[in-house]
Design a protein around this motif. Sequence first.
Motif, PDB file in Angstrom:
ATOM      1  N   LEU A 115       0.829  -1.207   0.000  1.00  0.00           N
ATOM      2  CA  LEU A 115       0.000   0.000   0.000  1.00  0.00           C
ATOM      3  C   LEU A 115       0.867   1.261   0.000  1.00  0.00           C
ATOM      4  O   LEU A 115       0.564   2.235  -0.703  1.00  0.00           O
ATOM      5  CB  LEU A 115      -0.934   0.002   1.203  1.00  0.00           C
ATOM      6  N   TRP A 255      -5.735  11.071  -0.282  1.00  0.00           N
ATOM      7  CA  TRP A 255      -6.017   9.795  -0.960  1.00  0.00           C
ATOM      8  C   TRP A 255      -5.833   8.674   0.034  1.00  0.00           C
ATOM      9  O   TRP A 255      -5.011   8.758   0.938  1.00  0.00           O
ATOM     10  CB  TRP A 255      -5.045   9.633  -2.121  1.00  0.00           C
ATOM     11  N   LYS A 257      -6.337   4.091   0.427  1.00  0.00           N
ATOM     12  CA  LYS A 257      -6.652   2.804  -0.199  1.00  0.00           C
ATOM     13  C   LYS A 257      -6.590   1.718   0.853  1.00  0.00           C
ATOM     14  O   LYS A 257      -5.815   1.807   1.818  1.00  0.00           O
ATOM     15  CB  LYS A 257      -5.667   2.493  -1.334  1.00  0.00           C
ATOM     16  N   LYS A 259      -6.440  -2.620   1.680  1.00  0.00           N
ATOM     17  CA  LYS A 259      -6.085  -3.944   1.179  1.00  0.00           C
ATOM     18  C   LYS A 259      -6.052  -4.906   2.365  1.00  0.00           C
ATOM     19  O   LYS A 259      -5.315  -4.693   3.338  1.00  0.00           O
ATOM     20  CB  LYS A 259      -4.721  -3.908   0.481  1.00  0.00           C
ATOM     21  N   SER A 263      -4.896  -0.165   5.704  1.00  0.00           N
ATOM     22  CA  SER A 263      -5.116   1.081   4.970  1.00  0.00           C
ATOM     23  C   SER A 263      -3.833   1.891   4.851  1.00  0.00           C
ATOM     24  O   SER A 263      -2.906   1.739   5.658  1.00  0.00           O
ATOM     25  CB  SER A 263      -6.170   1.950   5.670  1.00  0.00           C
TER      26      SER A 263
END
Length: 271
Positions: A115, A255, A257, A259, A263
């Motif tokens: 990430l 931003w 994301k 997974k 995070s």
Amino acid sequence: MAPFNKTRVLDILFESEARLTARAYIREIASECGLSPREAKKILTTLVNDQTLAYQDLYGSTYVMESFSKPVRITDRFIISPPGTGRTPHGPDDIDITILVGISFGSGHHPTTRLCLEALDRLFYISPGRDALPGKNGGDIGTGSGILAIAACKAGMATCRAWEIDANAVSEARQNVAANNLTARIPVIDSLMSPDGLSLGLITANLRFPTLKQIAPLIRAALLPGAAIVLSGIRTWETQDLKTHYQTFGFTPLWEKNKKNWSVVIFKYSG
């Protein structure tokens, strides 16, 4: 052995939130692909033999993991390569990062490392772009293997200080930095991070949530106005609390994301 969908089989492993033992992975392959356990075992053996996957012995059990005995693409640009493979040509924008096999965190197996590399890829090449960062000096707090400091320098930072307090990690980080010919640009510092005298345009920190909250004022004190930070090591349910906490120190989330319930968040420091 009959042909099989390699992507489908690998997704079973890569999308699993928990480590899979060899036996559990064989069982999942058989169930997902409608195969017998014997056929599923042959598929796993094939993937290990071609160095796509590898076995890892941990706490008396054998787990299956992605193999890094050959170059592995992590993002659109970052590729992790083992020593001795040379600089195999890939795409014109690809960045090879050499990482030695070691025990320190940051080999590329853990979702948070991936990430962070995805965040750096986005930060430097998509938005806001490397030219938007104030200055060309960065820092990586709790560097582990040194992978994020190496990635930051190869993506455009002139220098990146790498702080680490674990003696084994300090040694391995220095070896990895040397393997990437970046010793002059990445000092691996055997101590806690101190903001004194720093004016950084980028900081990365892949640490757990309580530590990230604690070091927020230190990070702020080390940055130039307009700098970016990449924070990971947090669970998805901790993300909002982290964003709220850092906003009180003048950071704006840009931003994020997720997974496997982990995070990463990119913040900008308004100064």
